[in-house]
Design an enzyme around this catalytic site. Structure first.
Site, PDB file in Angstrom:
ATOM      1  N   CYS A 149       0.821  -1.217   0.000  1.00 37.12           N
ATOM      2  CA  CYS A 149       0.000   0.000   0.000  1.00 37.12           C
ATOM      3  C   CYS A 149       0.859   1.273   0.000  1.00 37.12           C
ATOM      4  O   CYS A 149       1.452   1.602  -1.012  1.00 37.12           O
ATOM      5  CB  CYS A 149      -0.979  -0.074   1.173  1.00 37.12           C
ATOM      6  SG  CYS A 149      -2.458   0.895   0.873  1.00 37.12           S
ATOM      7  N   HIS A 201      -3.324  -5.524   1.751  1.00 39.14           N
ATOM      8  CA  HIS A 201      -2.624  -5.730   3.027  1.00 39.14           C
ATOM      9  C   HIS A 201      -2.649  -7.193   3.460  1.00 39.14           C
ATOM     10  O   HIS A 201      -3.514  -7.563   4.273  1.00 39.14           O
ATOM     11  CB  HIS A 201      -3.307  -4.906   4.123  1.00 39.14           C
ATOM     12  CG  HIS A 201      -3.129  -3.438   3.988  1.00 39.14           C
ATOM     13  ND1 HIS A 201      -2.107  -2.750   4.606  1.00 39.14           N
ATOM     14  CD2 HIS A 201      -3.841  -2.515   3.305  1.00 39.14           C
ATOM     15  CE1 HIS A 201      -2.195  -1.467   4.321  1.00 39.14           C
ATOM     16  NE2 HIS A 201      -3.243  -1.296   3.526  1.00 39.14           N
ATOM     17  N   GLU A 217      -0.929  -8.610   5.604  1.00 43.41           N
ATOM     18  CA  GLU A 217      -0.663  -8.707   7.055  1.00 43.41           C
ATOM     19  C   GLU A 217      -1.942  -8.603   7.891  1.00 43.41           C
ATOM     20  O   GLU A 217      -1.934  -8.871   9.080  1.00 43.41           O
ATOM     21  CB  GLU A 217       0.362  -7.644   7.483  1.00 43.41           C
ATOM     22  CG  GLU A 217      -0.159  -6.221   7.642  1.00 43.41           C
ATOM     23  CD  GLU A 217      -0.373  -5.483   6.314  1.00 43.41           C
ATOM     24  OE1 GLU A 217      -0.255  -6.103   5.241  1.00 43.41           O
ATOM     25  OE2 GLU A 217      -0.686  -4.274   6.368  1.00 43.41           O
TER      26      GLU A 217
END
Ligand code: GLN
Length: 200
Positions: free
Chosen positions: A85, A176, A178
């Site tokens: 990002c 994302h 994560e």
């Protein structure tokens, strides 16, 4: 036997943004992490993650903390890097609208590309480069890649827009990984770091 996968240590740029989430994701797959807050922390790592956050702020903080130039040089010399990002935006050579950025990857990005309506959203898609199973994709005020040129290649598209790309030691995703429980993208990056470490 070492628990550390591929015996690599991955730095996470810890000036701002989703740091703990990347730490957790890497620790879950047995990869050692260090937080990068000073230029010295760039020594002894096999790769670095530039997390999501606010790319203009991150660019300014990189300069303020004296990390900007040494990081840029390390990446140009082959340090494996994964930008998610805002991290993707920092790596791009071309951004619509000027702002401090590392400018090392052959991609042109558009910030906040999905506009207000789709500010943040989640979906599922198969990205074969990472996994044969569908991946959950989380987008938060995400950029997309308007074009790849030079040595960059498209890794994934969603609805006609490029959302992941790779160029040698550089990997970027506009989503994302994560923020999900799936580890495929972090596994892929740890492998990239391991391959580069064994070649060094
Ligand atoms: N919109 C942010 C930017 O332009 C990126 C958002 C994110 O990293 N989640 O920097």
């Amino acid at each position: 036997m070492s628990k550390n996968k591929n015996n690599v240590t991955i730095g996470i740029l810890a000036l701002q943004g989703s740091v703990t989430e990347h730490e957790r994701a890497l620790e879950n797959i047995g990869v050692k992490t260090v937080r990068v807050l000073k230029p010295e922390h760039l020594e002894g790592i096999n790769g670095i993650i530039l997390p999501g956050g606010e790319s203009t702020t991150l660019g300014k903080l990189l300069k303020l903390f004296g990390i900007f130039e040494p990081l840029r040089e390390k990446i140009q010399n082959g340090l494996a890097v994964f930008g998610t990002c805002a991290g993707l935006i920092l790596l791009a050579k071309e951004i619509e609208g000027e702002q401090p950025h590392l400018g090392v990857m052959d991609i042109r990005v558009r910030r906040n590309a999905y506009g207000r309506q789709l500010d943040s959203f989640e979906c599922e898609s198969v990205i074969t480069e990472f996994s044969a199973d569908p991946l959950e994709l989380v987008f938060i005020r995400a950029p997309w890649i308007e074009k790849t040129f030079g040595n960059a290649r498209v890794v994934a598209e969603l609805d006609g827009h490029v959302i992941a790309a790779r160029q040698n030691n550089m990997l970027v995703t506009s989503f994302h990984p994560e923020l999900t429980e799936q580890s495929a993208v972090h596994e892929y990056f740890a492998k990239m770091c391991g391959e580069r470490a064994s070649r060094a």
